[in-house]
Design a protein around this motif. Structure first.
Motif, PDB file in Angstrom:
ATOM      1  N   LEU A  14       0.934  -1.180  -0.037  1.00 42.31           N
ATOM      2  CA  LEU A  14      -0.023  -0.348  -0.016  1.00 42.31           C
ATOM      3  C   LEU A  14       0.748   1.449  -0.068  1.00 42.31           C
ATOM      4  CD1 LEU A  14      -2.991  -0.755   2.316  1.00 42.31           C
ATOM      5  CD2 LEU A  14      -2.813  -0.922  -0.034  1.00 42.31           C
ATOM      6  N   SER A  15       1.861   1.166   0.699  1.00 43.41           N
ATOM      7  CA  SER A  15       2.874   2.519   0.724  1.00 43.41           C
ATOM      8  C   SER A  15       3.638   2.658  -0.580  1.00 43.41           C
ATOM      9  CB  SER A  15       3.917   2.258   1.857  1.00 43.41           C
ATOM     10  OG  SER A  15       4.523   1.325   1.444  1.00 43.41           O
ATOM     11  N   ILE A  17       2.070   2.230  -3.637  1.00 36.37           N
ATOM     12  CA  ILE A  17       1.275   2.921  -4.560  1.00 36.37           C
ATOM     13  C   ILE A  17       1.225   4.404  -4.604  1.00 36.37           C
ATOM     14  CG2 ILE A  17      -1.466   3.245  -5.264  1.00 36.37           C
ATOM     15  CD1 ILE A  17      -0.302   0.133  -4.873  1.00 36.37           C
ATOM     16  N   LYS A  20      -2.994   7.149  -5.344  1.00 37.33           N
ATOM     17  CA  LYS A  20      -3.971   6.675  -4.264  1.00 37.33           C
ATOM     18  C   LYS A  20      -5.299   7.255  -4.480  1.00 37.33           C
ATOM     19  CE  LYS A  20      -0.069   6.423  -0.948  1.00 37.33           C
ATOM     20  NZ  LYS A  20       0.040   5.520   0.125  1.00 37.33           N
ATOM     21  N   GLU A  21      -5.424   8.253  -5.077  1.00 30.86           N
ATOM     22  CA  GLU A  21      -6.756   8.790  -5.710  1.00 30.86           C
ATOM     23  C   GLU A  21      -7.491   7.946  -6.412  1.00 30.86           C
ATOM     24  OE1 GLU A  21      -3.917  10.494  -7.626  1.00 30.86           O
ATOM     25  OE2 GLU A  21      -4.224  10.819  -5.380  1.00 30.86           O
ATOM     26  N   VAL A  23      -7.547   4.500  -6.361  1.00 35.92           N
ATOM     27  CA  VAL A  23      -7.726   3.139  -5.856  1.00 35.92           C
ATOM     28  C   VAL A  23      -9.113   3.291  -4.965  1.00 35.92           C
ATOM     29  CG1 VAL A  23      -7.104   1.595  -4.040  1.00 35.92           C
ATOM     30  CG2 VAL A  23      -5.376   2.639  -5.481  1.00 35.92           C
ATOM     31  N   VAL A  39      -5.322   2.628   5.790  1.00 35.32           N
ATOM     32  CA  VAL A  39      -5.751   3.127   4.260  1.00 35.32           C
ATOM     33  C   VAL A  39      -6.429   4.337   4.197  1.00 35.32           C
ATOM     34  CG1 VAL A  39      -5.863   0.710   3.702  1.00 35.32           C
ATOM     35  CG2 VAL A  39      -7.919   1.704   4.825  1.00 35.32           C
ATOM     36  N   ASP A  41      -5.241   7.366   3.729  1.00 28.33           N
ATOM     37  CA  ASP A  41      -4.769   8.276   2.506  1.00 28.33           C
ATOM     38  C   ASP A  41      -5.162   7.813   1.235  1.00 28.33           C
ATOM     39  OD1 ASP A  41      -3.134   5.968   2.775  1.00 28.33           O
ATOM     40  OD2 ASP A  41      -1.284   6.848   2.424  1.00 28.33           O
ATOM     41  N   PHE A  42      -6.321   6.705   1.126  1.00 25.58           N
ATOM     42  CA  PHE A  42      -6.876   6.459  -0.137  1.00 25.58           C
ATOM     43  C   PHE A  42      -8.292   7.234   0.078  1.00 25.58           C
ATOM     44  CE2 PHE A  42      -3.727   3.097   0.327  1.00 25.58           C
ATOM     45  CZ  PHE A  42      -3.262   2.946  -0.724  1.00 25.58           C
TER      46      PHE A  42
END
Length: 155
Positions: A14-15, A17, A20-21, A23, A39, A41-42
């Motif tokens: 995840l870090s 990616i 992120k917007e 996902v 999660v 920050d998604f």
């Protein structure tokens, strides 16, 4: 974009990616997670599937989640859990708490207090039946559970 992670290091993936917007769906199955990964920050995340892990609390759960699959984790109690107001679907089956008497009706009643659009628990549609009645029906809890009934999809 959908991310599917199976038996891997979720935090590391995840870090890494960058977009992120983009996902909207994260699935992390059998990753030995003890808690919900960060999660937050998604910003557009709507679907989170963390089934078959070791999660015991709902810390770090983002408010944007509409679909949450937590089946087969280690959650023992749901009475103090806070669910995001956007929640529509929850799969909670296979947790220790799902073996409690009247688990379904009690969990639905709790979730409906803050999640007005909540419609599915454990792949079964729900329909509010008697929960908003102005009378006290708690004395009937041990006799029969009629707070909620399962119906078809037209509600």
């Amino acid at each position: 974009m959908k991310l599917t992670i199976i038996k891997s290091n979720v935090d590391k993936i995840l870090s890494s990616i960058e977009n992120k917007e983009e996902v909207i769906n994260i699935t992390a199955i059998k990753c030995n997670l003890d808690n919900i990964p960060n999660v937050l920050d998604f910003p557009n995340l709507k679907v989170l599937d963390l089934s078959y892990n070791n999660i015991s609390s709902l810390e770090n759960l983002p408010n944007s989640i509409e679909y949450l699959n937590l089946q087969h984790n280690q959650i023992e109690y749901f009475e103090d859990l806070e669910f995001p107001p956007s929640l529509v679907y929850l799969n909670f089956n296979g947790n220790k708490a799902s073996n409690k008497i009247q688990y379904r009706s009690k969990l639905i009643k709790q979730i409906k207090k803050t999640c007005r659009e909540f419609k599915y628990l454990d792949n079964v549609p729900i329909k509010l039946r008697y929960a908003e009645m102005p009378i006290n029906i708690n004395k009937f809890d041990k006799i029969m559970d009629f707070t909620y009934e399962m119906f078809g999809e037209d509600f």
